[in-house]
Design a protein around this motif. Structure first.
Motif, PDB file in Angstrom:
ATOM      1  N   VAL C 190       0.856  -1.190   0.000  1.00 59.08           N
ATOM      2  CA  VAL C 190       0.000   0.000   0.000  1.00 59.08           C
ATOM      3  C   VAL C 190       0.892   1.240   0.000  1.00 59.08           C
ATOM      4  O   VAL C 190       1.787   1.360   0.839  1.00 59.08           O
ATOM      5  CB  VAL C 190      -0.934   0.001   1.230  1.00 59.08           C
ATOM      6  CG1 VAL C 190      -1.772   1.285   1.266  1.00 59.08           C
ATOM      7  CG2 VAL C 190      -1.830  -1.228   1.204  1.00 59.08           C
ATOM      8  N   HIS C 207      -7.161  -4.217  -8.972  1.00 54.84           N
ATOM      9  CA  HIS C 207      -7.599  -4.965  -7.799  1.00 54.84           C
ATOM     10  C   HIS C 207      -8.291  -6.234  -8.273  1.00 54.84           C
ATOM     11  O   HIS C 207      -9.101  -6.195  -9.191  1.00 54.84           O
ATOM     12  CB  HIS C 207      -8.546  -4.130  -6.933  1.00 54.84           C
ATOM     13  CG  HIS C 207      -8.946  -4.837  -5.666  1.00 54.84           C
ATOM     14  ND1 HIS C 207      -8.073  -5.024  -4.617  1.00 54.84           N
ATOM     15  CD2 HIS C 207     -10.100  -5.429  -5.294  1.00 54.84           C
ATOM     16  CE1 HIS C 207      -8.679  -5.694  -3.654  1.00 54.84           C
ATOM     17  NE2 HIS C 207      -9.910  -5.954  -4.037  1.00 54.84           N
ATOM     18  N   GLY C 216      -9.786  -4.907  -0.202  1.00 59.72           N
ATOM     19  CA  GLY C 216      -8.733  -5.380   0.697  1.00 59.72           C
ATOM     20  C   GLY C 216      -8.115  -6.693   0.252  1.00 59.72           C
ATOM     21  O   GLY C 216      -8.108  -7.012  -0.925  1.00 59.72           O
ATOM     22  N   VAL C 238      -5.386   5.299  -7.898  1.00 59.96           N
ATOM     23  CA  VAL C 238      -5.107   5.122  -6.476  1.00 59.96           C
ATOM     24  C   VAL C 238      -5.361   6.425  -5.734  1.00 59.96           C
ATOM     25  O   VAL C 238      -4.896   7.492  -6.151  1.00 59.96           O
ATOM     26  CB  VAL C 238      -3.653   4.662  -6.275  1.00 59.96           C
ATOM     27  CG1 VAL C 238      -3.307   4.616  -4.789  1.00 59.96           C
ATOM     28  CG2 VAL C 238      -3.454   3.286  -6.920  1.00 59.96           C
ATOM     29  N   GLU C 241      -7.750   6.213   0.127  1.00 57.60           N
ATOM     30  CA  GLU C 241      -8.601   5.195   0.726  1.00 57.60           C
ATOM     31  C   GLU C 241      -8.418   3.891  -0.063  1.00 57.60           C
ATOM     32  O   GLU C 241      -8.533   3.872  -1.292  1.00 57.60           O
ATOM     33  CB  GLU C 241     -10.066   5.649   0.688  1.00 57.60           C
ATOM     34  CG  GLU C 241     -10.974   4.786   1.577  1.00 57.60           C
ATOM     35  CD  GLU C 241     -12.417   5.248   1.502  1.00 57.60           C
ATOM     36  OE1 GLU C 241     -13.298   4.424   1.776  1.00 57.60           O
ATOM     37  OE2 GLU C 241     -12.655   6.416   1.151  1.00 57.60           O
ATOM     38  N   LEU C 242      -8.147   2.807   0.634  1.00 59.75           N
ATOM     39  CA  LEU C 242      -7.790   1.540   0.003  1.00 59.75           C
ATOM     40  C   LEU C 242      -8.879   1.042  -0.954  1.00 59.75           C
ATOM     41  O   LEU C 242     -10.035   0.866  -0.554  1.00 59.75           O
ATOM     42  CB  LEU C 242      -7.539   0.480   1.095  1.00 59.75           C
ATOM     43  CG  LEU C 242      -7.043  -0.877   0.570  1.00 59.75           C
ATOM     44  CD1 LEU C 242      -5.668  -0.769  -0.054  1.00 59.75           C
ATOM     45  CD2 LEU C 242      -7.059  -1.911   1.676  1.00 59.75           C
ATOM     46  N   ASP C 243      -8.501   0.815  -2.197  1.00 56.50           N
ATOM     47  CA  ASP C 243      -9.390   0.237  -3.204  1.00 56.50           C
ATOM     48  C   ASP C 243     -10.656   1.066  -3.420  1.00 56.50           C
ATOM     49  O   ASP C 243     -11.691   0.549  -3.857  1.00 56.50           O
ATOM     50  CB  ASP C 243      -9.791  -1.208  -2.837  1.00 56.50           C
ATOM     51  CG  ASP C 243      -8.583  -2.123  -2.743  1.00 56.50           C
ATOM     52  OD1 ASP C 243      -7.601  -1.878  -3.450  1.00 56.50           O
ATOM     53  OD2 ASP C 243      -8.624  -3.078  -1.954  1.00 56.50           O
TER      54      ASP C 243
END
Lengths: 299, 299, 299, 299
Positions: C190, C207, C216, C238, C241-243
């Motif tokens: 990350v 992803h 995740g 990107v 905030e993840l994904d």
């Protein structure tokens, strides 16, 4: 049409009462978009969607569809067209303005299979398709009750080799040069060149194969024989050459060795109705420009 | 083969050392499955996967594929086959047992276009496909470096109308009746009936159209001319009739009026490589039973 | 880059030497298209493709992409931009002109899985993608040989929780603010907000799920647990905030109860590489306008 | 049911009068298939289709579906079941025999949206689906005319927070433990655990998203907000956790930035009806074995 369908039409009319679509096809050259968009700006138009395509910026053919909104459009139809004439002349355009609130009139021809007819009637009722259907013509009696339950006049005109000429004459009289579109919703008769000539690029057929594979009759039987792993359907404008008119839309579904001819027909029915309904929707929304036995489809 | 590929092969061998597949085709009648499964039970087999299909339970043809595991299978190959003979005879079976740990030998033929070759080499390296590739044959020099970088011998055998017979003789000599499968990975030469006769249902071709549409040469050009809305690719076993052998797999991709012939070729390359790799995988895993110029594919 | 890739770049340069793309985002109002097309006409431009979209013709936001050609463009870059400034100011535009012959520089980050990296390298070699790749960065040594065989410098920068800050500093130094795009081709680290801030909307990740499902880690394991009937992949820009960044492209593949987690991963690899390559192609061709954590993609 | 539907049922009955399906779930071990197929052979059965699946040949769970035909089956139902009991006991099977000519009874629950209801009624009429529909229950009056035009009793049972318990009691009384399947065809009320407990794995719901994305309400609004590039629908068995029951089928359709929430709903309607109809068909044909909150679907 029944109450629900009528409501849909009224709501559609209200939503579209200032909307129109300008469709253009002409030799490509610099300045077309500038001239067209300047014209629309001068006329006080809001552009809602605009699409264009050129076969080649140098020496190619240019296609354009602009959806726009002008307050009070209904009272200015003729003036707008007249105002566009000099622009059109300057670029040698084939063009037309289609006023979105003028609901199109669509005749449906059908034989014994009902799935495409049903899909059209339901999408008309749900508002996914917007058109007036002044009549359904069939060479069989079977679907009278269904059609009339939607409040649509149904005409049974049998067709045999001997009566074909007379039958088509009767059909033309019923149509009265007063429909924008004829949909062959699994109508299993070949129309004569004379008939087709009355409605160039205004007759949509659904062929139950992935054209140009399996032109002609019994495509599912032949697909089964050939052992294909996908079956398809094709909607196209009708021309004088069988199943060879401009293709509007195609889709396929996966099949395998377990599927017999009956299975292919069952699976195929679902592709046919979807592929036909999409083509009809695009025609009704003036999204298709036929050219060179192909179609430009702005979706 | 290079180190990574070798590792994959060894790992595959270990995972499959007790595994085999029984393939059957015979007239359908009651009792076949009972007899086969009783046989396997008696032999101490664990059934891993079993598929069957009958064209018609009464008077039809029956097809079956059983993947199974027997401890110590490697030492009992011949005994197992002999033990099955009475069962096979009772039901007039065409049958074979394919031992999964015996890694298949696959020759690749290629011309100038590299995408199908690359896909195969990559899937071999990643372990998605499992085969030994003793040689790649091409009528052009272009891909020598690529092929040799994978540790695979590359043979350049030019082909012209005059030299075709001699070229095929040379190819056959190199193959030495010692490959299980020949993959035509965009090999643009038509093989002679004599050549094909050596490898019945063991030559897989990729045709760059949705067969039976656009049989023969320049399918993308013809698809463009016809204005189709989907383009496709077809993998099939090679027979003596051009592009008319049993279809193994097909797939399509959506295109529109904006796509010129070059675009169709670019989009098509991605369908071709996928459709070819699937067919090769299924052949290597003994999932395909050709019958009546069609294929039963157990996936 | 190796010889073949270099050839592709030169050929691309020649084909595009007079080409550029104008990208616009601004509050919608009448007259934008007229002004832009008049500007281009005055500059002697041939419009090659033009796309536009408005979230709402009244009070909405307007997006436009025009690809055009002007003879001698290379010598007039600055003049052209200056000439456009008044038009841009009049409509409060966010805008840029991207000169197509200025080949974009793209860095690739990768971890252990190679399929996405390989797809990019091959599409670069075949000319399906056009970019210069000044470097590949990995937190593992594994792919050095592969990358260097394409003539591309490879940097191994290990990352642990402790060294992450230092590793990112090293990465940023290598990138030297001199790349147009960073592609995370299954890079399993990350990135910190500080890193991301250097390349807003210029880092594309793949992803391995159909977002927003399975955000995740371990999406295939969770897809298997949930018993889904389709698995997917998502390429996105990107953000911190993840994904959760703007989605560029998604696709799916059908699976069933027979597929275990390993199968899902194998099938998923093929979706991932295709979905990533499409997003990269669209970015390189300036087809994507991010807005409101979503993307307008003009294809 | 109306005349046409009745005809379909009679024809179906005739075609299936000797047909049944044996469904098995048990711990995997060698000998199961041998025992089952020997049993069927002894009973004089013709196997029409047979599918099996094991989560793991060693220590896993085994699933099987065999469709077969036995002359005079109707008079031997009980005897057949009794005869199978020792086989079932030997392998600790969960099992049932479903007699294909016993047409299943299916209740439909619907709220205001009609597309899923219509699709089911139409497929019932065309014979694509075969079931008796003793009643349709709705919390709104809207579809009475439509449902009754198909000759099906329609019950309007309004539901509010206060009346829910009473409403469910009324529903259960109408159902009278005499339906094989309840289809929630866009029924916008959450059923209580008490209700669900009456019909475990016999209530099929259609959720208008690609689960597990967008669990709960307003999935199209949330899909629009997130900017997904595909929208989907999911049919699943209802359990006590909202939208978390075993997934039966899913499908998706491509969307883009031009589509607003209304468009997503329109496009979604077509996916929903197809995905629901497939699940219903598979349930009616005893093709689904739920296990571990997932489904094994033998198609």
């Amino acid at each position: 049409m029944n109450a629900k369908a009528n409501e849909q039409l009224i709501e559609f009319y209200e939503r579209n009462r200032n909307r129109a679509r300008l469709l253009i096809s002409c030799p490509d050259q610099p300045g077309i978009v500038a001239a067209v968009s300047q014209f629309l700006f001068n006329e006080g138009a809001n552009i809602i969607q605009s699409d264009q395509y050129s076969t080649d910026p140098e020496g190619g053919r240019f296609f354009m569809r602009v959806a726009f909104e002008i307050p009070g459009l209904e009272t200015r139809e003729k003036a707008l067209c007249r105002a566009f004439e000099p622009v059109a002349a300057r670029f040698a355009m084939d063009w037309r303005i289609s006023f979105a609130y003028r609901i199109k009139r669509m005749a449906i021809f059908v034989s014994k299979q009902e799935h495409c007819l049903l899909e059209l009637l339901w999408q008309l009722q749900s508002g996914d398709l917007v058109a007036e259907v002044p009549l359904v013509i069939s060479n069989h009696e079977d679907h009278r009750e269904l059609v009339e339950s939607f409040g649509i006049p149904f005409y049974h005109i049998p067709v045999s080799k001997e009566t074909k000429r007379a039958a088509e004459a009767e059909q033309l009289e019923l149509l009265a040069d007063n429909v924008d579109l004829i949909v062959l919703a699994r109508y299993m008769q070949v129309l004569s060149p004379e008939f087709v000539a009355h409605y160039p690029n205004r007759i949509i057929n659904i062929h139950h194969s992935f054209l140009p594979a399996f032109v002609g009759s019994k495509p599912y039987e032949r697909a089964y024989e050939r052992g294909v792993k996908l079956i398809g359907a094709t909607s196209h404008y009708v021309t004088n050459e069988l199943d060879a008119g401009p293709i509007i839309e195609q889709d396929v579904s996966r099949v395998n060795h377990r599927h017999n001819v009956q299975d292919l027909k069952r699976i195929g029915r679902h592709i046919e109705r979807v592929v036909l309904a999409r083509a009809v929707k695009w025609h009704l929304e003036d999204r298709i420009i036929p050219y060179n036995n192909k179609t430009v489809v702005f979706v």
